[in-house]
Design a protein around this motif. Structure first.
Motif, PDB file in Angstrom:
ATOM      1  N   ALA A   1       0.855  -1.178   0.000  1.00 16.13           N
ATOM      2  CA  ALA A   1       0.000   0.000   0.000  1.00 16.13           C
ATOM      3  C   ALA A   1       0.896   1.234   0.000  1.00 16.13           C
ATOM      4  N   ILE A   2       0.756   2.058  -1.007  1.00 12.14           N
ATOM      5  CA  ILE A   2       1.571   3.255  -1.113  1.00 12.14           C
ATOM      6  C   ILE A   2       1.046   4.309  -0.138  1.00 12.14           C
ATOM      7  N   SER A   3       1.914   4.784   0.725  1.00 13.50           N
ATOM      8  CA  SER A   3       1.549   5.829   1.673  1.00 13.50           C
ATOM      9  C   SER A   3       2.654   6.888   1.656  1.00 13.50           C
ATOM     10  N   TRP A   4       2.379   8.010   2.310  1.00 10.02           N
ATOM     11  CA  TRP A   4       3.379   9.069   2.371  1.00 10.02           C
ATOM     12  C   TRP A   4       4.601   8.612   3.156  1.00 10.02           C
ATOM     13  N   LEU A   5       4.377   7.825   4.202  1.00  8.82           N
ATOM     14  CA  LEU A   5       5.486   7.327   5.009  1.00  8.82           C
ATOM     15  C   LEU A   5       6.395   6.419   4.188  1.00  8.82           C
ATOM     16  N   LEU A   6       5.805   5.547   3.379  1.00  5.26           N
ATOM     17  CA  LEU A   6       6.589   4.674   2.506  1.00  5.26           C
ATOM     18  C   LEU A   6       7.344   5.488   1.471  1.00  5.26           C
ATOM     19  N   LEU A   7       6.706   6.496   0.926  1.00  4.10           N
ATOM     20  CA  LEU A   7       7.335   7.335  -0.087  1.00  4.10           C
ATOM     21  C   LEU A   7       8.519   8.114   0.492  1.00  4.10           C
ATOM     22  N   ILE A   8       8.364   8.663   1.687  1.00  2.00           N
ATOM     23  CA  ILE A   8       9.458   9.394   2.331  1.00  2.00           C
ATOM     24  C   ILE A   8      10.636   8.459   2.600  1.00  2.00           C
ATOM     25  N   GLY A   9      10.359   7.275   3.119  1.00  2.00           N
ATOM     26  CA  GLY A   9      11.426   6.313   3.402  1.00  2.00           C
ATOM     27  C   GLY A   9      12.118   5.825   2.146  1.00  2.00           C
ATOM     28  N   ALA A  10      11.352   5.543   1.100  1.00  2.00           N
ATOM     29  CA  ALA A  10      11.940   5.037  -0.146  1.00  2.00           C
ATOM     30  C   ALA A  10      12.813   6.097  -0.808  1.00  2.00           C
ATOM     31  N   VAL A  11      12.352   7.332  -0.844  1.00  2.00           N
ATOM     32  CA  VAL A  11      13.148   8.402  -1.459  1.00  2.00           C
ATOM     33  C   VAL A  11      14.425   8.648  -0.654  1.00  2.00           C
ATOM     34  N   GLY A  12      14.325   8.664   0.663  1.00  2.00           N
ATOM     35  CA  GLY A  12      15.514   8.834   1.500  1.00  2.00           C
ATOM     36  C   GLY A  12      16.518   7.700   1.322  1.00  2.00           C
ATOM     37  N   GLY A  13      16.028   6.465   1.244  1.00  2.00           N
ATOM     38  CA  GLY A  13      16.916   5.325   1.049  1.00  2.00           C
ATOM     39  C   GLY A  13      17.571   5.316  -0.317  1.00  2.00           C
TER      40      GLY A  13
ATOM     41  N   LEU B   1       8.436   9.857  12.259  1.00  2.00           N
ATOM     42  CA  LEU B   1       7.066   9.442  11.961  1.00  2.00           C
ATOM     43  C   LEU B   1       6.852   7.944  12.190  1.00  2.00           C
ATOM     44  N   ALA B   2       7.834   7.122  11.840  1.00  2.00           N
ATOM     45  CA  ALA B   2       7.676   5.670  11.969  1.00  2.00           C
ATOM     46  C   ALA B   2       7.671   5.223  13.426  1.00  2.00           C
ATOM     47  N   LEU B   3       8.429   5.901  14.267  1.00  2.00           N
ATOM     48  CA  LEU B   3       8.469   5.532  15.677  1.00  2.00           C
ATOM     49  C   LEU B   3       7.304   6.105  16.467  1.00  2.00           C
ATOM     50  N   GLY B   4       6.489   6.933  15.834  1.00  2.00           N
ATOM     51  CA  GLY B   4       5.308   7.455  16.485  1.00  2.00           C
ATOM     52  C   GLY B   4       5.567   8.635  17.393  1.00  2.00           C
TER      53      GLY B   4
ATOM     54  N   ILE C   1       0.882  12.749  12.432  1.00  2.00           N
ATOM     55  CA  ILE C   1       0.281  13.644  11.449  1.00  2.00           C
ATOM     56  C   ILE C   1      -0.787  12.840  10.718  1.00  2.00           C
ATOM     57  N   PRO C   2      -2.055  13.233  10.826  1.00  2.00           N
ATOM     58  CA  PRO C   2      -3.121  12.488  10.154  1.00  2.00           C
ATOM     59  C   PRO C   2      -2.889  12.450   8.642  1.00  2.00           C
ATOM     60  N   GLY C   3      -3.019  11.272   8.091  1.00  7.22           N
ATOM     61  CA  GLY C   3      -2.837  11.089   6.651  1.00  7.22           C
ATOM     62  C   GLY C   3      -1.448  10.629   6.279  1.00  7.22           C
ATOM     63  N   ILE C   4      -0.468  10.742   7.190  1.00  6.82           N
ATOM     64  CA  ILE C   4       0.879  10.298   6.890  1.00  6.82           C
ATOM     65  C   ILE C   4       1.190   8.993   7.607  1.00  6.82           C
ATOM     66  N   ASN C   5       0.914   8.929   8.908  1.00 10.21           N
ATOM     67  CA  ASN C   5       1.219   7.699   9.637  1.00 10.21           C
ATOM     68  C   ASN C   5       0.031   7.196  10.399  1.00 10.21           C
TER      69      ASN C   5
END
Length: 107
Positions: free
Chosen positions: A3-15, A96-99, A103-107
């Motif tokens: 499932a594509i989410s903003w959190l996945l997108l931020i992590g993938a671009v950073g990696g 964001l991943a550790l909570g 932010i609603p809509g991101i995590n």
């Protein structure tokens, strides 16, 4: 299925940016050992975002990648904007991943 989410997108671009910085570090200026460690840690981090069988978790691999980026910056070998942007994105992903921040809509 991923499932594509903003959190996945931020992590993938950073990696991916960290992998690109590691490749530039190995090919050109900079320390080759830092580049190799950065490539391995960042590639495993990107894989951990999509696969479940990676030995270390995505959080651990993000922290390792961030430490390598910080060591490169402290020693003066992080002259690329890519390293700075990758570090900022990894910090945002970790917060964001550790909570620590919701932010609603991101995590």
């Amino acid at each position: 299925m991923v499932a594509i989410s903003w959190l996945l997108l931020i992590g993938a671009v950073g990696g991916v940016l960290a992998v690109i910085d590691g490749i530039m570090r190995v090919r050109g200026r900079g320390t080759s050992i830092l580049g190799v460690v950065e490539i391995i840690a960042a590639a495993l981090f990107v894989l951990a975002l999509f696969l479940t069988g990676i030995p270390f978790g995505a959080v651990t691999l993000a922290i390792v990648t961030l430490i390598v980026l910080l060591i490169a910056a402290i020693t003066g070998r992080a002259r690329y904007t890519i390293a700075i942007v990758a570090g900022i994105l990894l910090v945002i992903w970790l917060v964001l991943a550790l909570g620590w921040l919701h932010i609603p809509g991101i995590n």
